[in-house]
Design a protein around this motif. Sequence first.
Motif, short mmCIF file in Angstrom:
data_model
loop_
_atom_site.label_atom_id
_atom_site.label_comp_id
_atom_site.label_asym_id
_atom_site.label_seq_id
_atom_site.Cartn_x
_atom_site.Cartn_y
_atom_site.Cartn_z
N ASP A 1 -9.79 42.81 -31.12
CA ASP A 1 -9.94 44.14 -30.10
C ASP A 1 -9.61 45.48 -31.06
O ASP A 1 -8.64 45.67 -31.31
CB ASP A 1 -9.30 43.85 -28.92
N GLY A 2 -10.59 46.33 -31.31
CA GLY A 2 -10.37 47.55 -31.75
C GLY A 2 -10.48 47.47 -33.32
O GLY A 2 -11.10 48.00 -34.14
N GLU B 1 -6.35 52.07 -25.67
CA GLU B 1 -5.98 51.10 -24.41
C GLU B 1 -5.34 51.75 -23.32
O GLU B 1 -5.45 51.17 -22.39
CB GLU B 1 -5.24 49.87 -25.19
N HIS C 1 -15.30 51.98 -23.86
CA HIS C 1 -15.18 51.96 -25.32
C HIS C 1 -15.00 53.68 -25.64
O HIS C 1 -15.57 54.45 -24.84
CB HIS C 1 -15.92 51.20 -26.01
ZN LIG Z 1 -11.08 48.10 -27.81
#
Ligand SMILES: [Zn+2]
Length: 415
Positions: free
Chosen positions: A87-88, A120, A358
């Motif tokens: 994630d990311g 986040e 996002h």
């Molecule tokens: Zn993310």
Amino acid sequence: MTSAQRVIGDLRELAARTSNAEGAQRLAWGPIWRDARAWFAGKIAELGLEVENDSAGNNWVTLAGASSRTVIVGSHLDSVPNGGWLDGTLGVAAALEAVRLHRASPPPVTIKLVDWADEEGARFGRSLLGSSAASGSLAIDDIRELKDRQGTRLVDALAENGVVVDSMLQAHRELKAVDARAYLELHIEQGPVLESMQKSTGVVQGTFGVERHMLRFSGQAAHSGSTPIPMRRDAFLAAAQTALACREIGLRHSSPGAGVVCTVGVVNVEPKIVTAVPGVCEISLDQRALDPVVLAGMLRDAREASERCAHENRVSVDWHRLWRIEPRPFDPQLLRLCEEAVREETGEAPSLPSGPLHDAAEMVPHMPVVMMFAYSSNGLSHCKEEDTPESHLEATIRAYLRLVDKTVAHVARSS
Ligand SMILES: [Zn+2]
């Protein structure tokens, strides 16, 4: 070593450095996040480039090209506590590889890599913090008083990282000075759609619009033994019927390829006693859709349903908006390039909306944007089980690098 393998190697290195047995621990503004950024700065230094900070704490790397027209690539290095390895970081590592590949000879247009700060919002509750400052949508007054669970103030945590809250919006002026022509973000899907189709990679149509409300039903608390059912004014039952109705509304407004979602995630009853009819019940309602007309229709139907259910139970209902954001559809031309890139790599280009927000959504008002999603095992994210099988990951990284090249060529041709 192929590019895709190099990206995966970087991701594993970063995960080993910033995770423990419970998962990734790159909580924004903390020591492990700073260490992740130190790792990133090391990779950039190997390329003979430098990391610069904007006024909101976002990291920027510039690979100057023949033209000042700029393609921005990136994502975020921060994670939730006990988060996943992709994630990311996937978007940052793939963007890093794009810069590496273009480092050998100056590209026709400028490429900027961004690592957004605090996507986040896991610590202070404000997601997309760095990117919303850069887009100018951040309201400083909304964040000035925020504290984390330990009571640390956001202003102090940011100051520790060299960010002055009252100067954060200068990042917007800094971004406006860039001749940005495209923003490209690769991200793990964080849902089960690509897996259900057995597809490595998806083209993201845009991010869902969100309508988020609290609904307060007010009836009359009464003794559960002495009050006959027909004579009750049960606020919980009205709320429960509304929740069921909202599920039907969500299903009714979904069409193939244009799913919508709605969720009742919070229920509070008063007086919360096993022997009392609930006199008050509050529920949250979070509705999301890509089409603004559909989103407005879902909201209208939910209001009507809540009033009908309140009436049937002889209670009243009040709505209070918590938050909203309009849908952010991505750029048609970049969507076309993204479809081409995915199709060339995987044979087919499924498209899907993004339910989660996002950083890309923050860029939509300012420049053409598109996102690409990677297959998400079991649809899991924000947990240590988060994963993409390696073959799917490699195909996705290759597709993303193709997209970057196509976009660079496209922007170079434009005037
Ligand atoms: Zn993310």
